[in-house]
Design an enzyme around this catalytic site. Sequence first.
Site, PDB file in Angstrom:
ATOM      1  N   HIS A 207      -9.585  36.477 -20.518  1.00  0.00           N
ATOM      2  CA  HIS A 207     -10.273  37.164 -19.412  1.00  0.00           C
ATOM      3  C   HIS A 207      -9.875  38.617 -19.240  1.00  0.00           C
ATOM      4  O   HIS A 207     -10.348  39.281 -18.332  1.00  0.00           O
ATOM      5  CB  HIS A 207     -10.059  36.411 -18.091  1.00  0.00           C
ATOM      6  CG  HIS A 207      -8.659  36.514 -17.550  1.00  0.00           C
ATOM      7  ND1 HIS A 207      -7.655  35.673 -17.949  1.00  0.00           N
ATOM      8  CD2 HIS A 207      -8.098  37.369 -16.664  1.00  0.00           C
ATOM      9  CE1 HIS A 207      -6.524  35.997 -17.321  1.00  0.00           C
ATOM     10  NE2 HIS A 207      -6.766  37.028 -16.531  1.00  0.00           N
TER      11      HIS A 207
HETATM   12  C1  UD1 Z   1      -8.332  39.103 -11.667  1.00  0.00           C
HETATM   13  C2  UD1 Z   1      -7.107  40.010 -11.738  1.00  0.00           C
HETATM   14  C3  UD1 Z   1      -6.324  39.693 -12.986  1.00  0.00           C
HETATM   15  C4  UD1 Z   1      -5.967  38.228 -13.072  1.00  0.00           C
HETATM   16  C5  UD1 Z   1      -7.224  37.379 -12.915  1.00  0.00           C
HETATM   17  C6  UD1 Z   1      -6.829  35.940 -12.823  1.00  0.00           C
HETATM   18  C7  UD1 Z   1      -7.284  42.274 -10.787  1.00  0.00           C
HETATM   19  C8  UD1 Z   1      -7.459  43.707 -11.120  1.00  0.00           C
HETATM   20  N1  UD1 Z   1      -7.520  41.410 -11.810  1.00  0.00           N
HETATM   21  O1  UD1 Z   1      -9.143  39.403 -12.779  1.00  0.00           O
HETATM   22  O2  UD1 Z   1      -5.115  40.448 -12.982  1.00  0.00           O
HETATM   23  O3  UD1 Z   1      -5.352  37.971 -14.298  1.00  0.00           O
HETATM   24  O4  UD1 Z   1      -7.902  37.752 -11.702  1.00  0.00           O
HETATM   25  O5  UD1 Z   1      -7.866  35.065 -13.090  1.00  0.00           O
HETATM   26  O6  UD1 Z   1      -6.980  41.945  -9.679  1.00  0.00           O
HETATM   27  N2  UD1 Z   1     -15.939  35.915 -10.595  1.00  0.00           N
HETATM   28  C9  UD1 Z   1     -16.681  34.825 -10.247  1.00  0.00           C
HETATM   29  N3  UD1 Z   1     -16.132  33.935  -9.382  1.00  0.00           N
HETATM   30  C10 UD1 Z   1     -14.904  34.071  -8.845  1.00  0.00           C
HETATM   31  C11 UD1 Z   1     -14.159  35.199  -9.202  1.00  0.00           C
HETATM   32  C12 UD1 Z   1     -14.686  36.120 -10.079  1.00  0.00           C
HETATM   33  O7  UD1 Z   1     -17.805  34.655 -10.701  1.00  0.00           O
HETATM   34  O8  UD1 Z   1     -14.465  33.192  -8.051  1.00  0.00           O
HETATM   35  C13 UD1 Z   1     -16.503  36.868 -11.593  1.00  0.00           C
HETATM   36  C14 UD1 Z   1     -17.307  38.014 -10.984  1.00  0.00           C
HETATM   37  O9  UD1 Z   1     -18.353  38.296 -11.861  1.00  0.00           O
HETATM   38  C15 UD1 Z   1     -16.304  39.158 -11.006  1.00  0.00           C
HETATM   39  C16 UD1 Z   1     -15.486  38.868 -12.259  1.00  0.00           C
HETATM   40  O10 UD1 Z   1     -15.426  37.461 -12.331  1.00  0.00           O
HETATM   41  O11 UD1 Z   1     -16.930  40.413 -11.058  1.00  0.00           O
HETATM   42  C17 UD1 Z   1     -14.091  39.447 -12.234  1.00  0.00           C
HETATM   43  O12 UD1 Z   1     -13.363  39.036 -11.071  1.00  0.00           O
HETATM   44  P1  UD1 Z   1     -12.144  39.949 -10.512  1.00  0.00           P
HETATM   45  O13 UD1 Z   1     -11.400  39.231  -9.473  1.00  0.00           O
HETATM   46  O14 UD1 Z   1     -12.634  41.324 -10.204  1.00  0.00           O
HETATM   47  O15 UD1 Z   1     -11.231  40.127 -11.786  1.00  0.00           O
HETATM   48  P2  UD1 Z   1     -10.685  39.034 -12.775  1.00  0.00           P
HETATM   49  O16 UD1 Z   1     -11.161  39.356 -14.138  1.00  0.00           O
HETATM   50  O17 UD1 Z   1     -10.925  37.681 -12.217  1.00  0.00           O
HETATM   51  N1  UDP Z   2      -5.456  27.819 -15.100  1.00  0.00           N
HETATM   52  C1  UDP Z   2      -6.136  26.744 -14.544  1.00  0.00           C
HETATM   53  N2  UDP Z   2      -7.378  26.432 -15.043  1.00  0.00           N
HETATM   54  C2  UDP Z   2      -7.966  27.129 -16.066  1.00  0.00           C
HETATM   55  C3  UDP Z   2      -7.245  28.216 -16.628  1.00  0.00           C
HETATM   56  C4  UDP Z   2      -6.000  28.534 -16.113  1.00  0.00           C
HETATM   57  O1  UDP Z   2      -5.638  26.096 -13.626  1.00  0.00           O
HETATM   58  O2  UDP Z   2      -9.091  26.789 -16.467  1.00  0.00           O
HETATM   59  C5  UDP Z   2      -4.128  28.182 -14.549  1.00  0.00           C
HETATM   60  C6  UDP Z   2      -3.003  28.267 -15.547  1.00  0.00           C
HETATM   61  O3  UDP Z   2      -2.382  27.008 -15.762  1.00  0.00           O
HETATM   62  C7  UDP Z   2      -2.070  29.254 -14.891  1.00  0.00           C
HETATM   63  C8  UDP Z   2      -3.000  30.183 -14.144  1.00  0.00           C
HETATM   64  O4  UDP Z   2      -4.238  29.492 -14.026  1.00  0.00           O
HETATM   65  O5  UDP Z   2      -1.244  28.578 -13.951  1.00  0.00           O
HETATM   66  C9  UDP Z   2      -3.180  31.484 -14.871  1.00  0.00           C
HETATM   67  O6  UDP Z   2      -4.152  32.231 -14.240  1.00  0.00           O
HETATM   68  P1  UDP Z   2      -5.002  33.338 -14.973  1.00  0.00           P
HETATM   69  O7  UDP Z   2      -4.918  33.159 -16.447  1.00  0.00           O
HETATM   70  O8  UDP Z   2      -6.336  33.346 -14.343  1.00  0.00           O
HETATM   71  O9  UDP Z   2      -4.287  34.695 -14.513  1.00  0.00           O
HETATM   72  P2  UDP Z   2      -3.058  35.541 -15.056  1.00  0.00           P
HETATM   73  O10 UDP Z   2      -1.865  34.662 -15.102  1.00  0.00           O
HETATM   74  O11 UDP Z   2      -3.451  36.102 -16.378  1.00  0.00           O
HETATM   75  O12 UDP Z   2      -2.940  36.650 -14.064  1.00  0.00           O
END
Ligand code: UD1
Ligand code: UDP
Length: 362
Positions: A207
């Site tokens: 992601h």
């Molecule tokens: C965010 C964090 C990242 C973290 C990740 C965990 C920041 C800058 N990024 O990235 O550090 O590793 O979360 O998963 O804070 N969306 C949905 N449903 C949701 C959430 C998001 O559809 O419930 C989609 C939307 O299209 C959105 C995109 O995902 O624009 C990105 O979501 P966003 O929270 O901005 O960043 P992440 O890539 O999730």
């Molecule tokens: N995770 C989960 N379901 C998924 C993918 C990840 O529960 O389908 C959990 C994973 O075990 C870990 C956390 O989400 O505990 C990691 O989150 P993510 O990769 O979104 O964020 P990051 O750690 O990179 O910020």
Amino acid sequence: MTILHVVGARPNFIKVAPVVRALKGKNVVRQLLVHTGQHYDINMSDIFFTQLGIPSPDINLEVGSSSHAVQTAQIMTRIESILLGKKPDRVLVYGDVNSTVAAAMVSAKLLIPVGHVEAGLRSFDRTMPEEINRLLTDQLADLLFTPSSDGDENLIREGVTPEKIHLVGNVMIDTLSHMLPEAERKWPLLCARLNIEKNRYALVTLHRPSNVDETAMLGKIMSALKDLSEKIHVIFPIHPRTRTRMATSCLNVSESCPIQMIDPVGYLDFICLQKNARLVITDSGGIQEETTFLGVPCLTVRENTERPVTVSMGTNTLVGQDMERLHLEVDRILAGRAKRGAIPPLWDGRASERIADILTAS
Ligand code: UD1
Ligand code: UDP
């Protein structure tokens, strides 16, 4: 003492759960939980509250998705009145997401002391939005709880007063060790539902914007994963960012694709999938740590990591964005020559207890 926790994104929920539980044991503490609404899908948010027994948020700011500036600003605008009204003695923020830095900034300006859980991690890569969030949050925090000693070294180098820094261990591992027995009981249902066998699949998550936002890079990785699926079954729970990018790019990831693509799964299922995987391919921060704890080989599709201990001690290998290297490392694992690792110091399931002790010591 009133402690107000701020969380917003999937990894935050996993980090807050054990801290709330540890503070419950301290009867001097009243706890409030604010969810910023950065993540909002049921399988990116609610399911973690249910499975991890996190109390329902007292307030949800419902900011949703937008650009960095808009999302951060909306969290700041909406949380300010909450903090003014609730007057917490301390705000706790978690990890490195936009919700973390936004809440830290507002609290600091209202002179409310900030505790940062998972402080000090550095990738030294400022093209990563999280690195900006980490640097700023650590400058604003009064108490910095680090998961590993590299965090302490980074903070000292950046001029943080040593008295503010507490090496407590890893709260992600608190949750993992607490939930592992329950997660393992998910296997019979999971293997039937997904048609998988122990040690006979690779689990993938991606992601990071650097991997998924550009069609060319995402296409290159997907093509490498397709090739890999000729060697081993590939199962890929797709993050919503990645799902959106796949839909808007012209990538041919059709139903006939050999990669088993599924929606993100809940915590228990995901831990169970990691535990039983032959290998994990990821760009997640938390998953690099979980695989190290579980002793499962992890190939990280990134040029750097803010969690170097997972490479120096654990089972993690950085393959960068080099797909040939990815193939070579997969071959090494499939040939039975996977890197072996050890569990880093203080990743013992008790980091949150240490945090609770420090918070209530004075
Ligand atoms: C965010 C964090 C990242 C973290 C990740 C965990 C920041 C800058 N990024 O990235 O550090 O590793 O979360 O998963 O804070 N969306 C949905 N449903 C949701 C959430 C998001 O559809 O419930 C989609 C939307 O299209 C959105 C995109 O995902 O624009 C990105 O979501 P966003 O929270 O901005 O960043 P992440 O890539 O999730
Ligand atoms: N995770 C989960 N379901 C998924 C993918 C990840 O529960 O389908 C959990 C994973 O075990 C870990 C956390 O989400 O505990 C990691 O989150 P993510 O990769 O979104 O964020 P990051 O750690 O990179 O910020």
